[in-house]
Motif scaffolding. Structure first.
Motif, short mmCIF file in Angstrom:
data_model
loop_
_atom_site.label_atom_id
_atom_site.label_comp_id
_atom_site.label_asym_id
_atom_site.label_seq_id
_atom_site.Cartn_x
_atom_site.Cartn_y
_atom_site.Cartn_z
N UNK A 169 0.82 -1.13 -0.03
CA UNK A 169 -0.15 0.02 0.12
C UNK A 169 0.87 1.32 0.01
N UNK A 170 0.58 2.20 -0.81
CA UNK A 170 1.19 3.42 -0.59
C UNK A 170 0.48 4.40 0.36
N UNK A 171 1.24 4.67 1.39
CA UNK A 171 0.70 5.33 2.55
C UNK A 171 0.65 6.96 2.39
N UNK A 172 -0.30 7.45 2.91
CA UNK A 172 -0.22 9.20 2.87
C UNK A 172 -0.42 9.43 1.52
N UNK A 173 -1.03 8.70 0.79
CA UNK A 173 -1.05 9.28 -0.66
C UNK A 173 -1.50 10.57 -0.96
N UNK A 174 -0.75 11.25 -1.94
CA UNK A 174 -0.94 12.76 -2.24
C UNK A 174 -0.03 13.80 -1.49
N UNK A 175 0.61 13.21 -0.42
CA UNK A 175 1.44 14.33 0.25
C UNK A 175 2.92 14.12 -0.12
N UNK A 176 3.38 13.42 -1.04
CA UNK A 176 4.68 12.99 -1.17
C UNK A 176 5.48 13.74 -2.15
N UNK B 295 1.28 -2.07 -7.05
CA UNK B 295 0.72 -1.56 -6.00
C UNK B 295 -0.52 -1.84 -5.84
N UNK B 296 -1.19 -2.38 -4.55
CA UNK B 296 -2.43 -3.13 -4.48
C UNK B 296 -3.45 -1.98 -3.70
N UNK B 297 -3.07 -1.45 -3.04
CA UNK B 297 -3.84 -0.51 -2.38
C UNK B 297 -3.17 1.24 -2.30
N UNK B 298 -4.12 1.94 -2.13
CA UNK B 298 -3.57 3.31 -2.02
C UNK B 298 -4.52 4.04 -0.99
N UNK B 299 -3.58 4.60 0.17
CA UNK B 299 -4.18 5.00 1.39
C UNK B 299 -4.45 6.58 1.08
N UNK B 300 -5.47 7.04 1.05
CA UNK B 300 -5.75 8.48 0.83
C UNK B 300 -5.42 9.38 2.15
N UNK B 301 -4.54 10.07 2.20
CA UNK B 301 -4.08 10.82 3.22
C UNK B 301 -5.30 11.62 4.08
N UNK B 302 -5.18 11.79 5.34
CA UNK B 302 -6.31 11.91 6.36
C UNK B 302 -6.36 13.58 5.85
N UNK B 303 -5.06 14.34 5.62
CA UNK B 303 -5.35 15.69 5.04
C UNK B 303 -6.41 16.07 4.12
N UNK B 304 -6.79 14.90 3.18
CA UNK B 304 -7.78 15.23 2.17
C UNK B 304 -9.09 14.85 2.64
N UNK B 305 -9.11 13.96 3.66
CA UNK B 305 -10.38 13.52 4.22
C UNK B 305 -10.99 14.46 5.12
N UNK C 64 -10.17 8.43 -6.45
CA UNK C 64 -10.72 7.22 -6.46
C UNK C 64 -10.86 6.70 -7.67
N UNK C 65 -10.92 7.78 -8.79
CA UNK C 65 -11.10 7.33 -10.24
C UNK C 65 -9.73 6.53 -10.80
N UNK C 66 -8.78 7.40 -10.31
CA UNK C 66 -7.44 6.71 -10.63
C UNK C 66 -7.28 5.23 -9.96
N UNK C 67 -7.79 5.00 -8.74
CA UNK C 67 -7.76 3.65 -8.29
C UNK C 67 -8.66 2.80 -9.01
N UNK C 68 -9.94 3.13 -9.43
CA UNK C 68 -10.83 2.24 -10.32
C UNK C 68 -9.90 2.05 -11.48
N UNK C 69 -9.50 2.92 -12.25
CA UNK C 69 -8.95 2.69 -13.53
C UNK C 69 -7.83 1.65 -13.54
N UNK C 70 -7.21 1.91 -12.45
CA UNK C 70 -5.78 0.95 -12.31
C UNK C 70 -5.83 -0.10 -11.55
N UNK C 71 -7.02 -0.50 -11.09
CA UNK C 71 -7.50 -1.69 -10.37
C UNK C 71 -6.66 -1.86 -9.03
N UNK C 72 -6.56 -0.71 -8.34
CA UNK C 72 -6.03 -0.52 -6.98
C UNK C 72 -6.96 -0.36 -6.06
N UNK C 73 -6.79 -0.69 -4.69
CA UNK C 73 -8.17 -0.61 -3.87
C UNK C 73 -7.80 0.47 -2.83
#
Ligand code: C2E
Ligand code: MG
Ligand code: MG
Ligand code: MG
Length: 292
Positions: A178-185, A197-207, A224-233
């Motif tokens: 899983x990529x942790x803190x996705x979007x902050x790196x 990559x099997x999972x993306x963890x959407x960082x809490x700063x976006x939630x 979420x669209x990116x995940x769907x298109x790349x078959x990542x949960x």
């Protein structure tokens, strides 16, 4: 003249800053002993399937119980351990302890969960990393599919070519990543093209800004669209309110983690939650009441 300059420069440090610096220096030397002195413990935070509220995974989170200073958060001592070159041994301890916990839950007849463990670039980048993981799992007779390793985008960036080999080897072994803190790196997304990559963890700063903040909403929907298109949960982190839960569920987020469902808790509480869920056939959204 140098002496006066020095004295003048020192005036910029407040007593508070001096106390902070003293604490850091003391902690650094105490951190070296913490493993041997058995001062680390793991707590576990459930990850739920958003549609049903069922617990599907737990994330192992490290806690340092200092004999004099009390509880110290990983936000403070993990970066320190990385700088001091101690993180690899700490990460190894965590992975071993998490595997032992999984084994104990299996022995107690609890339903099998996925176990998420955070690993730093330092260890992940080592040549024999995947072999060590394989041996740890074998020793506890755990299927590799039960383990998920969380790494940050920053860590992936630092690894370069090594990373590609490691990701593919883990994928072949069956351990998920899983990529942790996705979007902050501040990193490129090219590693997503590796399809390892099997999972993306959407960082809490976006939630945090959901559902009202339009920017957070747009960013989360795009992820979420990116995940769907790349078959990542996708897994959303830091869900604290019912409104955030509703937004994420409607937008197609699959799994969630946050204080709304449960804080990180002792292993015994996880066992209770799993037993309760089994008795009732399904579990409720709020698994653990919020702390007073
Ligand atoms: P992380 O892996 O992104 O873990 C999520 C952090 O968010 C945890 O903090 C968790 O307690 C907190 N959290 C969970 N739900 C909520 C929520 O609803 N609201 C808010 N405000 N926070 C929430 P924690 O346990 O303090 O860990 C901080 C970071 O330290 C972790 O971020 C991870 O990067 C690192 N860390 C923790 N344990 C380990 C470990 O064993 N090894 C390594 N290398 N890093 C670790
Ligand atoms: Mg994590
Ligand atoms: Mg995170
Ligand atoms: Mg984090």
């Amino acid at each position: 003249a140098a002496k006066t300059e020095e004295r003048n420069a020192f005036r910029f440090y407040s007593p508070r800053m001096q106390a902070d610096a003293r604490r850091r220096i003391a902690l650094a030397s105490e951190l070296r002993k913490a493993l041997a002195e058995n001062e680390f413990r793991l707590v576990y935070q459930p990850t739920i399937e958003m549609r049903t509220g069922r617990i599907v995974a737990v994330e192992a989170l490290l806690r340092w119980f200092h004999p004099q200073r009390g509880l110290i958060s990983p936000g403070e001592f993990i970066p320190m351990a990385e700088k001091l070159g101690l993180i690899r041994r700490i990460d190894q301890w965590v992975l071993q302890a998490a595997c032992e916990q999984m084994y104990a839950w299996d022995q107690a007849g609890l339903p099998p969960l996925r176990m998420a463990v955070n690993v730093s670039a330092n260890w992940f980048g080592q040549a024999n990393f995947v072999d060590e993981i394989r041996m740890l799992l074998q020793a506890r007779r755990l299927a590799p599919e039960r383990l998920m390793l969380e790494i940050t985008e920053g860590a992936i960036l630092r690894l370069g070519e090594e990373m590609e080999r490691t990701l593919h080897a883990l994928h072949a072994l069956g351990v998920s990543v899983a990529i942790d803190d996705f979007g902050t790196g501040y990193s490129s997304m090219s590693y997503l093209k590796l399809r390892a990559i099997d999972y993306l963890k959407i960082d809490q700063s976006f939630v945090a800004g959901l559902p009202d903040d339009g920017s957070d909403g747009a960013i989360v929907e795009a992820m979420l669209t990116l995940c769907r298109r790349l078959d990542i949960s996708p897994i959303a982190e830091g869900i604290e309110t019912e409104d955030q839960h509703r937004f994420l569920l409607r937008a197609g987020c699959v799994e969630g983690q946050g204080f709304l469902y449960s804080r990180p808790v002792e292993p015994a509480v996880i066992a209770q939650l799993l037993n309760a869920g089994r008795r009732q056939g399904s579990s409720h959204l709020r698994l653990v009441p919020p702390e007073a």
